[in-house]
Design an enzyme around this catalytic site. Structure first.
Site, mmCIF file in Angstrom:
data_model
loop_
_atom_site.group_PDB
_atom_site.id
_atom_site.type_symbol
_atom_site.label_atom_id
_atom_site.label_comp_id
_atom_site.label_asym_id
_atom_site.label_seq_id
_atom_site.Cartn_x
_atom_site.Cartn_y
_atom_site.Cartn_z
ATOM 1 N N ASN A 100 0.308 -7.643 3.767
ATOM 2 C CA ASN A 100 1.314 -6.592 3.650
ATOM 3 C C ASN A 100 2.707 -7.187 3.820
ATOM 4 O OD1 ASN A 100 0.601 -6.940 6.461
ATOM 5 N ND2 ASN A 100 1.654 -5.027 6.936
ATOM 6 N N GLU A 107 6.514 -5.807 4.415
ATOM 7 C CA GLU A 107 7.402 -4.675 4.690
ATOM 8 C C GLU A 107 8.820 -4.987 4.217
ATOM 9 O OE1 GLU A 107 5.022 -3.049 8.621
ATOM 10 O OE2 GLU A 107 6.984 -3.959 8.905
ATOM 11 N N CYS A 125 1.426 -3.203 0.198
ATOM 12 C CA CYS A 125 0.230 -3.431 1.007
ATOM 13 C C CYS A 125 -0.446 -4.750 0.644
ATOM 14 C CB CYS A 125 -0.752 -2.282 0.810
ATOM 15 S SG CYS A 125 -0.110 -0.661 1.296
ATOM 16 N N GLU A 140 -3.622 -5.216 -0.268
ATOM 17 C CA GLU A 140 -4.554 -5.148 -1.389
ATOM 18 C C GLU A 140 -3.884 -5.416 -2.738
ATOM 19 O OE1 GLU A 140 -6.033 -2.271 1.837
ATOM 20 O OE2 GLU A 140 -4.116 -2.920 1.006
ATOM 21 N N CYS A 149 -5.262 2.296 1.868
ATOM 22 C CA CYS A 149 -4.613 3.603 1.755
ATOM 23 C C CYS A 149 -4.944 4.206 0.387
ATOM 24 C CB CYS A 149 -3.104 3.459 1.938
ATOM 25 S SG CYS A 149 -2.249 2.648 0.559
ATOM 26 N N CYS A 156 -3.634 2.224 -2.597
ATOM 27 C CA CYS A 156 -4.378 0.973 -2.805
ATOM 28 C C CYS A 156 -5.761 1.248 -3.375
ATOM 29 C CB CYS A 156 -4.471 0.191 -1.503
ATOM 30 S SG CYS A 156 -2.896 -0.550 -1.054
#
Length: 138
Positions: free
Chosen positions: A47, A49, A58, A60, A91, A94
């Site tokens: 991930n 940010e 993310c 994935e 999520c 994803c």
């Protein structure tokens, strides 16, 4: 492709290693992903940010991008790791991204953390009645 214990151990180790590359200065929640492609290769993502929160991404999709750049076409398994002890899953966004590059009934999604593998599902179990590329064919 059979997910042997050796392969699961490799996926877990690689996903945990991917967490080391996480850029998560705001949440401090490091996530790693290891995607196994149809050729048996493992691709990593973490991930990332961003100070402008919606601009981060993310683990994935990071791993899917690595897979595509290496010539992979289809994900057959993904192992996602967080810090634990809570179970982590992809999520919703994803899950849809994974849907684009998989067969939902065949893609195995595995949750893990530094303590080991916690749980597994198929994408179809996590994203039932999903919308995919076949819906756009005329």
């Amino acid at each position: 492709m059979e997910l042997t214990q050796d392969l699961l151990d490799r996926l877990l180790g690689e996903s945990l290693r991917a967490r080391e590359f996480s850029h998560s200065p705001y949440s401090k929640y490091k996530v790693g992903a290891a995607v196994l492609d149809e050729q048996g290769r493992i691709h990593l993502g973490a991930n990332i940010e961003n100070a402008s929160y919606p601009q981060g991404w993310c683990a994935e999709p990071s791993a899917l991008t690595a897979m595509l750049m290496a010539g992979g076409k289809r994900a057959v398994a993904v192992l996602v790791t967080g810090p634990g002890p809570d179970i982590i899953t992809p999520c919703g966004g994803c899950r849809q991204k994974l849907r684009e590059f998989s067969v939902p009934e065949e893609l195995v999604i595995i949750s893990g953390d530094p303590g080991g593998i916690r749980q597994r599902w198929t994408l179809a179990e996590l994203l039932p009645y999903s919308f995919g590329p076949e819906h756009l064919k005329t």
